[in-house]
Design an enzyme around this catalytic site. Structure first.
Site, PDB file in Angstrom:
ATOM      1  NE  ARG A  71      -3.809  -2.313   0.029  1.00 49.24           N
ATOM      2  CZ  ARG A  71      -3.599  -3.331  -0.436  1.00 49.24           C
ATOM      3  NH1 ARG A  71      -2.184  -3.919  -0.561  1.00 49.24           N
ATOM      4  NH2 ARG A  71      -4.522  -4.620  -0.370  1.00 49.24           N
ATOM      5  CB  SER A 125      16.509  15.244   2.794  1.00 52.94           C
ATOM      6  OG  SER A 125      17.525  14.200   3.342  1.00 52.94           O
ATOM      7  CD  GLU A 178      -2.579   0.840  -4.437  1.00 50.33           C
ATOM      8  OE1 GLU A 178      -2.492  -0.219  -4.539  1.00 50.33           O
ATOM      9  OE2 GLU A 178      -3.689   1.634  -3.819  1.00 50.33           O
TER      10      GLU A 178
END
Lengths: 149, 149, 149, 149, 149, 149, 149, 149, 149, 149
Positions: free
Chosen positions: E90, E116, E93
């Site tokens: 997830r 960063s 994704e």
């Protein structure tokens, strides 16, 4: 507008097929071996101005295409990491099967280092053989040793 | 229990390093070229009973290892599709850069078909050169034409 | 039985950590730069007999390990094509972002060819800077031109 | 309609080849180093309005192209994870061979962290050498430490 | 003999499961946030001597393991480029779906540069919600601008 | 004829650059957050008729493009599994480095399950900091437990 | 020492084969469906203490293994992205062939969103058929809509 | 000239969006289920002449497109091995997480063999549920046993 | 301008579909088997001048296309390493499942070597069967032994 | 403890080599063709109790190994997507070169559907030929049509 060297390669292939010209004939115009000349046409070497103009005249290429032929191209002629074409795959297979053998024998003879693929030449000839003609290829590359520093 | 031919290759490498034996010396025991003999030791060719026993005696391999040397191995000597070792990569690069050139020139000379990687031999020599010695490799493979049917 | 050079690298890493020795100290024993010496310990360069014995004594390696250190290793120090470690990835990113820039500028200055990764040296230093110290790396590689033939 | 920054890169390459302009000349117009300027033209950096207009005038780019030059581009200049071009591959090989060495030496000197590829500069020069001129590259990147929190 | 930092991670996981200790308890021993402490135990951060000894005592690790905890590890905690575990996927994704959105919005706010991942902190909390509790994550990373040179 | 949603994304990008409009301005027209609105424009969310028409009017899109904006798109905004753009890569790196940490801490707090990437919201702000401004991102996703059945 | 959940899966597989126990019998001990129970044994779900002890007793697992069964595992049961096993490949093929169909029909019925793979259940039965019995699978997953924010 | 079936899929998608037609309406014209009809339109099934002409009339396709609809297409509807679209990925995840479970349970019930993905049908319905409606999918595939010979 | 052999394949496919011609009819014009003729049309074999002109006349191809048909093409007919089309995948699966079996049985019968894929012919027929007709394929390839040298 | 079917394959290979037994002799014990029997031994088919005990007795396998032989294995016999072994590669190449041809001809003869790789048999024989003996393979697979529903 030409935006990629591969477009010039396609133009050369297309013109060569339409005109029925041989690579060995193109090599005469370029004034180098058929191996170097073919690689140059296929986008793997940069030509001089004279060579590019010679090829351009023979194949009726545009001035823009002739300019691109003189630029060092982004090299690598294969569309996939493992080539699918059977002829080219056999060469990949030789590297796969004999790769560690080449490494061992070059190290045994020369020590740690490599065979150059830049300071390199190649010659391909038909070798007549009663059991079926053979492809005879001679490759010569400078040995480059790793140095300590 | 040996369960994989690569274990025998590792045994050979390890014994060769410990004993300080050269591939050319192993080739003498096998009775073939150094190129074929090295490839066979590295798991790319199958040995005869005599060859396997010769190598086994020289390197003090077990009977089981000697039996494995006589079996046609699962070939391919490289751990990745694109080899990471610089010496072997240069050979891959030659296929990448010159692959389409080899294809064009072999087709121009022989027509549609391939150069065999099976009915094939190779010879690697040092070529002395004042600008730096060179690796000189001769490859010879039978041309196999595609046939209509 | 050692069957792979990476086992020797693991032995070196493990001994170095347990003993708390620095790479720069190992480099003194080897008698080369810290860059070359570290690469050699990590399986990217072959040592001379004296260098291998020096490292072996310092890190208490077995005779078999010392023999392996003198063999040209199968090079390439990363487990994946795109490195996952952030420090090493930044170097990959530099090649990804600046790769075509390096190509254009080297060709503009030298013509078609490459910068050698074999006839090559590297020096890494701390560069003090009030806004935060910098890693300062100098690389020097011989230019190798493509030749016509 | 321009729909992708790579189209602008292609326009720049094409105009530069047709007009025979050098990267160092473009850098003068941009007013930065040849390294930064080339990277910016090749789609790896964003230009200011003035820089973009200067390049646009020199290379006769459309207003739309000049607008795109001022946008932070989707970076990464290589078409494959492992570059096929021999010049660029040598840099990939340096990361592959020396990657763990760079990691060890930077950690030894600075502790855990990375060398920045953003707060970074690069300078490439010809280094004259009687045994063959060399490519001399200086890279400087800020060290960024991992912090505890 | 420990030859790889992942072995230490496995020892920690195994001891933690057997002893039924929580990450938040380990974090107390380490003296940093649960996020940093867990990452450090899982091989993504280097500990100080005190932190490593604290963890070692709590989980009954060997001295060798404690030494390894103080070394900057080869980072990257996932076995594949695209993670297969649904929880971690997830997050992948989110990068896939929102990656270009994050890029556009950061550039709109800050100009060309990056957030960063080194000068970075993260805090994960349960957010109570009548429609189902939520995972609430705050991430903070320093903006690093690309500089001209 | 538009045959793919990515063509509409390109149209939006192109119009936005030519007209010099900001994502936050587009968000006002859409009437949702800048995060959701940007993602929707970049082909990751489906708009309502009113939202699509508003964007279409602002950016002078065709009726066909406006129709496509209302269709649930094939999502995933990145051209490669591992993103090459440095800004987006840092987010991938966070998943790579902290992925197992996120997994451990969410499981410790909530049990087996995932954080939803669908019932999810995100807010990105500039966090002023004397040592350099920071990107501050808050993510909130519903916890979804695995259920037995 | 167990260092990885896959070792526990191997222990379960091995004990199940040696003892000749069926998955449906294991499911009775676990007290859930055969689908959930098998997935849990194969390392895809976390068990309660009672479930783990029940399985442990039935299959004579060690206490350490029983502890591991209660931990949320790193999920994903296949060794390659595209499964090679023909039975499992057919399911991958269904996703490949019907993936866009499932997407279109779910969006047509529900709008933009997904079918949950977490709030999900599955039932597999033999469907008798004179032309050859059929595998009859019912899947039920909660629809989760994308929300605006 | 249409040179690829994916062009016809794009034409269908484009016409369907412009005309605001539903898949279930197209299915009525085709005279099969909405599942089969959608798959056929998306290039995964071959239509009969009557079906193709019906779809062609509804969507105003050219005769050439109608001819292509009757040809068995090169199947596989996804652009990558692991799908990036979240809705489709959830199905891939089900194969990844439950793949070995499906294998074990089908073998336990039927013996060695597979569930056919060819002699297969699928039905997708909305399942009303107070806690949120569910996607209810029934799949039925013939069991095909491996035979000895 | 034709720049790639795949364009000619697309022209052939398109003309064949529009005209409703069968492969077996094309084979009559070519004067070879339907297997060879189809492969040749699909860009896997080179035709003679007469064959190319015959196909060109039947399908109304341009002279340029006819010229391309006589050139040895870059072979390999599949867009991905693992084919997604179910019919073609079954053949890949046969190689995957039976690959080591074919290797073992050919080596047992013939010794070390390969079955040629060049000196090869194939015949595909319908085999009537009351339980469902079968695809009956006969393949014949010359055995090529590895030779010592 | 055996934890994976590939261990049993290795045991069989090892015992077969040590004892010098042929696959055709194992097939006699199994009572099926040499093709099916070899595939079963190599982990691609499940044996009956009698077959497994017969093989176990012949090769002196443990009871645990004999139990594993009766389980439907995770199939797929090759370590890489593209096989590196030259003999097996030639079969992959046949799929690559002739894949679309097989597809076209099967569809022309049978309509849309596939040739089963499950209801499938294979027979491999030496075909004597004065120009070099040939490998003659007959494959027969049931045609499975796609059905409408």
């Amino acid at each position: 507008m030409i935006t990629d060297r591969t477009q010039v390669t396609a133009m050369i292939q297309s013109a060569k097929i339409s005109k029925g010209i041989k690579w060995s004939e193109i090599a005469v115009v370029i004034g180098q071996s058929k191996e170097w000349s073919t690689a140059a046409c296929l986008g793997q070497m940069a030509m001089t101005k004279e060579q590019a103009e010679g090829v351009g005249k023979l194949l009726e290429l545009s001035d823009e295409a002739i300019a691109w032929l003189q630029i060092a191209p982004y090299k690598g002629s294969l569309p996939t990491e493992v080539p699918t074409d059977p002829l080219i795959y056999r060469w990949y297979e030789l590297v796969s099967v004999y790769g560690t053998t080449l490494k061992e024998l070059i190290h045994e003879e020369f020590g740690d280092g490599i065979m150059s693929a830049i300071d390199f030449s190649m010659d391909l000839q038909r070798e007549e053989d009663p059991k079926g003609d053979r492809v005879h290829v001679v490759m010569s590359g400078k040995f480059l040793p790793y140095k300590m520093y």
